[in-house]
Design a protein around this motif. Sequence first.
Motif, PDB file in Angstrom:
ATOM      1  N   LEU A  82      -6.064   6.889  -6.782  1.00 14.82           N
ATOM      2  CA  LEU A  82      -5.618   5.812  -7.652  1.00 14.82           C
ATOM      3  C   LEU A  82      -4.323   5.176  -7.141  1.00 14.82           C
ATOM      4  CD1 LEU A  82      -6.390   4.356 -10.241  1.00 14.82           C
ATOM      5  CD2 LEU A  82      -5.017   6.011 -11.501  1.00 14.82           C
ATOM      6  N   VAL A  83      -3.444   6.001  -6.607  1.00 17.45           N
ATOM      7  CA  VAL A  83      -2.200   5.480  -6.020  1.00 17.45           C
ATOM      8  C   VAL A  83      -2.513   4.601  -4.814  1.00 17.45           C
ATOM      9  CG1 VAL A  83      -0.109   6.117  -4.752  1.00 17.45           C
ATOM     10  CG2 VAL A  83      -0.671   7.281  -6.865  1.00 17.45           C
ATOM     11  N   PRO A  88      -0.262  -0.735  -3.709  1.00 15.96           N
ATOM     12  CA  PRO A  88       0.210  -2.007  -3.134  1.00 15.96           C
ATOM     13  C   PRO A  88       0.423  -3.109  -4.173  1.00 15.96           C
ATOM     14  CG  PRO A  88      -1.606  -1.132  -1.841  1.00 15.96           C
ATOM     15  CD  PRO A  88      -1.496  -0.270  -3.056  1.00 15.96           C
ATOM     16  N   LEU A  89      -0.279  -3.024  -5.283  1.00 18.35           N
ATOM     17  CA  LEU A  89      -0.143  -4.056  -6.320  1.00 18.35           C
ATOM     18  C   LEU A  89       1.115  -3.867  -7.172  1.00 18.35           C
ATOM     19  CD1 LEU A  89      -3.856  -4.128  -7.503  1.00 18.35           C
ATOM     20  CD2 LEU A  89      -2.725  -5.705  -5.935  1.00 18.35           C
ATOM     21  N   SER A 101       9.176   4.259  -7.236  1.00 21.70           N
ATOM     22  CA  SER A 101       8.067   4.215  -6.291  1.00 21.70           C
ATOM     23  C   SER A 101       6.765   3.973  -7.056  1.00 21.70           C
ATOM     24  CB  SER A 101       7.991   5.529  -5.523  1.00 21.70           C
ATOM     25  OG  SER A 101       7.557   6.559  -6.383  1.00 21.70           O
ATOM     26  N   PRO A 102       5.709   3.552  -6.358  1.00 20.82           N
ATOM     27  CA  PRO A 102       4.422   3.349  -7.049  1.00 20.82           C
ATOM     28  C   PRO A 102       3.897   4.622  -7.710  1.00 20.82           C
ATOM     29  CG  PRO A 102       4.388   2.242  -4.946  1.00 20.82           C
ATOM     30  CD  PRO A 102       5.661   3.029  -5.001  1.00 20.82           C
TER      31      PRO A 102
END
Length: 111
Positions: A82-83, A88-89, A101-102
């Motif tokens: 999922l990451v 990137p979005l 961070s994401p």
Amino acid sequence: MSSLEYYEYQKKVYRRKLLIASAVHILKNSSRKKDQRWHVRPIFKERRRLDHYTTLVKEYQLNNSAMFFNFMRMSSSNFEDLVSLVGPLIYRHPYRPDILSPREILSATLR
């Protein structure tokens, strides 16, 4: 001392007083704004060390997969997939050193 000389003298004294008063005012206001702008509470300085992602998610992901599944409601491999899809979005460009961070954003959203 003639009245013209006295007037010039008073004018110089007034200008000096005005200059000193404005300098004091500028110094007082500039130091106050500096303190207000850069003040950081101690709890926010320690955020990287004490946040939920660092203390719980990483620990569960590395050492205890059952606890990670219970905490995030998905397996570690699903979380990483999922990451890689959403990362990137939701990535933020690091203009400041404290940008999330994401992985941190996603774990806070899913939790």
